[in-house]
Scaffold this motif. Structure first.
Motif, PDB file in Angstrom:
ATOM      1  N   ALA A  37       0.798  -1.231   0.000  1.00 11.83           N
ATOM      2  CA  ALA A  37       0.000   0.000   0.000  1.00 11.83           C
ATOM      3  C   ALA A  37       0.829   1.279   0.000  1.00 11.83           C
ATOM      4  O   ALA A  37       0.509   2.229  -0.708  1.00 11.83           O
ATOM      5  CB  ALA A  37      -0.970   0.007   1.172  1.00 11.83           C
ATOM      6  N   ARG A  38       1.898   1.313   0.759  1.00  9.76           N
ATOM      7  CA  ARG A  38       2.714   2.529   0.833  1.00  9.76           C
ATOM      8  C   ARG A  38       3.528   2.757  -0.437  1.00  9.76           C
ATOM      9  O   ARG A  38       4.029   3.849  -0.659  1.00  9.76           O
ATOM     10  CB  ARG A  38       3.644   2.446   2.043  1.00  9.76           C
ATOM     11  N   GLN A  39       3.708   1.716  -1.218  1.00 10.76           N
ATOM     12  CA  GLN A  39       4.549   1.818  -2.413  1.00 10.76           C
ATOM     13  C   GLN A  39       3.740   2.038  -3.688  1.00 10.76           C
ATOM     14  O   GLN A  39       4.300   2.304  -4.734  1.00 10.76           O
ATOM     15  CB  GLN A  39       5.388   0.547  -2.555  1.00 10.76           C
ATOM     16  N   ILE A  40       2.430   1.914  -3.591  1.00  5.77           N
ATOM     17  CA  ILE A  40       1.577   2.060  -4.766  1.00  5.77           C
ATOM     18  C   ILE A  40       0.880   3.414  -4.693  1.00  5.77           C
ATOM     19  O   ILE A  40       0.064   3.656  -3.802  1.00  5.77           O
ATOM     20  CB  ILE A  40       0.558   0.914  -4.853  1.00  5.77           C
ATOM     21  N   PRO A  41       1.195   4.304  -5.643  1.00  4.80           N
ATOM     22  CA  PRO A  41       0.651   5.664  -5.587  1.00  4.80           C
ATOM     23  C   PRO A  41      -0.834   5.756  -5.945  1.00  4.80           C
ATOM     24  O   PRO A  41      -1.440   6.793  -5.755  1.00  4.80           O
ATOM     25  CB  PRO A  41       1.509   6.410  -6.616  1.00  4.80           C
ATOM     26  N   PHE A  42      -1.408   4.692  -6.421  1.00  3.98           N
ATOM     27  CA  PHE A  42      -2.806   4.733  -6.845  1.00  3.98           C
ATOM     28  C   PHE A  42      -3.622   3.669  -6.115  1.00  3.98           C
ATOM     29  O   PHE A  42      -4.409   2.941  -6.703  1.00  3.98           O
ATOM     30  CB  PHE A  42      -2.919   4.576  -8.367  1.00  3.98           C
ATOM     31  N   SER A  43      -3.460   3.592  -4.805  1.00  9.12           N
ATOM     32  CA  SER A  43      -4.133   2.575  -3.991  1.00  9.12           C
ATOM     33  C   SER A  43      -5.648   2.595  -4.150  1.00  9.12           C
ATOM     34  O   SER A  43      -6.288   1.554  -4.210  1.00  9.12           O
ATOM     35  CB  SER A  43      -3.756   2.735  -2.523  1.00  9.12           C
ATOM     36  N   ARG A  44      -6.217   3.783  -4.196  1.00 10.26           N
ATOM     37  CA  ARG A  44      -7.679   3.893  -4.332  1.00 10.26           C
ATOM     38  C   ARG A  44      -8.155   3.247  -5.630  1.00 10.26           C
ATOM     39  O   ARG A  44      -9.139   2.498  -5.647  1.00 10.26           O
ATOM     40  CB  ARG A  44      -8.097   5.357  -4.284  1.00 10.26           C
ATOM     41  N   ASP A  45      -7.453   3.516  -6.726  1.00 14.05           N
ATOM     42  CA  ASP A  45      -7.810   2.908  -8.013  1.00 14.05           C
ATOM     43  C   ASP A  45      -7.629   1.393  -7.971  1.00 14.05           C
ATOM     44  O   ASP A  45      -8.431   0.650  -8.538  1.00 14.05           O
ATOM     45  CB  ASP A  45      -6.954   3.486  -9.144  1.00 14.05           C
TER      46      ASP A  45
END
Length: 126
Positions: A37-45
């Motif tokens: 989660a902290r490494q993925i800039p588009f968590s919401r998507d």
């Protein structure tokens, strides 16, 4: 990712393939997401894409593409091992970004609302 083409990874597959992918994604998505989660800039998507893939109203081909991408995301072994901190998820991000770009009009507001509910959960962010 030179040896593996994103288009090959994102093949929607037949009904049997999609069922296997769905089972794999359902069982492994949340633990993998928590690690990344902290490494993925588009968590919401990404979470909205998960809900879109699980939605039976989503067209078969779209579900297949999402399940293939999410299946790649949850695999413990892929082109760049995920244990390599930030670098490990770069191939996953490329696959997921491509999949979401291909099908983004199928991710509905209800999928984003479900994502917002889950992402608001402090336990998931810990």
């Amino acid at each position: 990712m030179d040896d593996v083409k994103i288009g090959e990874i994102l093949l929607p597959g037949d009904e049997k393939t999609q069922k296997k992918q769905e089972e794999k994604v359902r069982s492994r998505f949340w633990p993998t997401f928590k690690k990344a989660a902290r490494q993925i800039p588009f968590s919401r998507d990404l979470v909205a894409a998960y809900y879109c893939a699980m939605d039976r109203e989503t067209p078969f081909r779209v579900r297949g593409i999402l399940l293939a991408a999410l299946g790649y995301f949850v695999l413990p072994i892929d082109v760049i091992p995920d244990v390599l901190a930030v670098v490990g998820f770069t191939d996953d991000i490329a696959v997921l970004t491509t999949a979401i770009a291909l099908i983004n009009r199928h991710i509905k507001e209800r999928h984003y609302e479900a994502a917002d509910t889950v992402l608001g959960d402090e336990e998931l962010r810990a």
